[in-house]
Design a protein around this motif. Sequence first.
Motif, short mmCIF file in Angstrom:
data_model
loop_
_atom_site.label_atom_id
_atom_site.label_comp_id
_atom_site.label_asym_id
_atom_site.label_seq_id
_atom_site.Cartn_x
_atom_site.Cartn_y
_atom_site.Cartn_z
N GLY A 188 2.66 1.63 -3.45
CA GLY A 188 1.66 2.04 -4.57
C GLY A 188 1.07 3.11 -4.33
O GLY A 188 0.74 3.97 -5.44
N LYS A 233 1.02 -1.86 -10.92
CA LYS A 233 -0.44 -1.51 -10.30
C LYS A 233 -1.43 -2.48 -10.38
O LYS A 233 -1.89 -3.27 -10.13
CB LYS A 233 -1.63 -0.10 -11.03
CG LYS A 233 -0.81 0.91 -10.76
CD LYS A 233 -1.55 2.03 -11.21
CE LYS A 233 -1.05 3.68 -11.02
NZ LYS A 233 -1.35 5.00 -11.68
N ALA A 234 -1.22 -3.25 -11.85
CA ALA A 234 -1.66 -4.47 -12.44
C ALA A 234 -1.27 -5.36 -11.53
O ALA A 234 -2.22 -6.50 -11.27
CB ALA A 234 -1.08 -4.61 -13.67
N SER A 285 3.48 8.83 -10.07
CA SER A 285 2.87 9.13 -11.82
C SER A 285 2.12 10.59 -11.52
O SER A 285 2.06 10.76 -12.80
CB SER A 285 2.29 8.14 -11.97
OG SER A 285 0.83 7.82 -12.55
N ILE A 325 5.20 1.55 -12.97
CA ILE A 325 3.94 1.97 -12.62
C ILE A 325 3.05 1.16 -13.10
O ILE A 325 2.91 1.01 -11.99
CB ILE A 325 4.19 3.57 -12.32
CG1 ILE A 325 5.04 4.18 -11.35
CG2 ILE A 325 2.74 4.40 -11.89
CD1 ILE A 325 5.42 5.92 -11.85
N ASP A 326 2.69 1.80 -13.87
CA ASP A 326 1.25 1.21 -14.38
C ASP A 326 1.74 -1.08 -13.96
O ASP A 326 1.15 -1.85 -13.84
CB ASP A 326 1.34 0.79 -15.61
CG ASP A 326 1.07 2.49 -16.31
OD1 ASP A 326 0.50 3.34 -15.29
OD2 ASP A 326 0.86 2.61 -17.22
N VAL A 366 -0.63 -5.05 -8.46
CA VAL A 366 -1.31 -4.91 -7.01
C VAL A 366 -2.78 -5.57 -7.18
O VAL A 366 -3.58 -6.14 -6.50
CB VAL A 366 -1.28 -3.88 -6.88
CG1 VAL A 366 -2.22 -3.82 -5.27
CG2 VAL A 366 -0.26 -3.74 -6.26
N GLN A 367 -3.82 -4.95 -8.60
CA GLN A 367 -4.81 -5.76 -9.14
C GLN A 367 -4.96 -7.64 -9.14
O GLN A 367 -5.91 -8.06 -8.56
CB GLN A 367 -5.84 -4.86 -10.28
CG GLN A 367 -5.61 -3.37 -9.72
CD GLN A 367 -6.29 -3.09 -11.05
OE1 GLN A 367 -5.83 -2.81 -12.43
NE2 GLN A 367 -7.13 -1.57 -10.48
N GLU A 381 0.86 -1.22 -0.07
CA GLU A 381 0.26 -0.19 0.08
C GLU A 381 0.82 1.26 0.01
O GLU A 381 0.15 2.26 -0.89
CB GLU A 381 -0.81 0.02 1.36
CG GLU A 381 -1.66 -0.61 0.99
CD GLU A 381 -3.19 -1.16 2.73
OE1 GLU A 381 -2.76 -0.45 2.90
OE2 GLU A 381 -4.17 -2.20 2.47
N THR A 440 -9.91 -4.96 -14.70
CA THR A 440 -10.19 -3.86 -14.97
C THR A 440 -10.46 -4.08 -16.62
O THR A 440 -9.76 -4.97 -17.18
CB THR A 440 -9.35 -2.69 -14.67
OG1 THR A 440 -7.77 -2.81 -15.45
CG2 THR A 440 -9.04 -1.85 -13.43
N GLN A 477 1.58 6.15 -6.97
CA GLN A 477 0.56 6.91 -6.95
C GLN A 477 0.67 8.30 -7.60
O GLN A 477 0.94 9.20 -8.82
CB GLN A 477 -0.83 6.84 -7.01
CG GLN A 477 -1.65 7.45 -7.02
CD GLN A 477 -2.29 6.89 -7.99
OE1 GLN A 477 -2.28 6.39 -8.51
NE2 GLN A 477 -3.14 7.75 -9.48
#
Length: 181
Positions: free
Chosen positions: A30, A99-100, A37, A95-96, A102-103, A27, A110, A34
């Motif tokens: 992340g 995030k992917a 970014s 960064i992307d 983590v998701q 977290e 998504t 963010q």
Amino acid sequence: MALTNAIVAPRYGAALFALASETKQIETVGADLQALSAVIADTPSLLAALSAPEISPAGKQAMVDNLKKDAVQPVANLIQMVFDYGRIAALPVIIDDFKARVQEAAGVVTGTVTTAVALDEAQSAKLSAAIAKRLGVKTAELTSNVDPSVIGGVRVEAANLVIDGTVATKITKLRTALLAR
């Protein structure tokens, strides 16, 4: 063969995700990514400046130090490493990728859903639940697009999968089949 950002970014993203998981900082990392970014988006010339030959190495390092200033150690190390290896332009893709990951670990996928008319909340929720079940994840976060040219039906793009049940596609397939005879 030169390695592109698309090839390199997943390596950095995977390593950062593994480190963040191991140190239980997903977290925090992340949130810092963010924020980073947002800085990159708000300052479009930043990454170009960090790669520009006109700026002295000391000037570039000062910019990098400013970026690292409030970041947690894994993010600060990432920023310094991609700068040192001449990969600073890959930062948004890294960064992307993070995030992917983590998701994916959270069971979230998504995607986009395209329909001829706007879906109401109940329809969106039902469609999201159906896609999540089909993909074997906990949650499907779908962004709605309205495109009257699909005539009717639904087109879903999520997790590198396209489910196209639109009337326009069915008409195109029928037309192709009829012309082939």
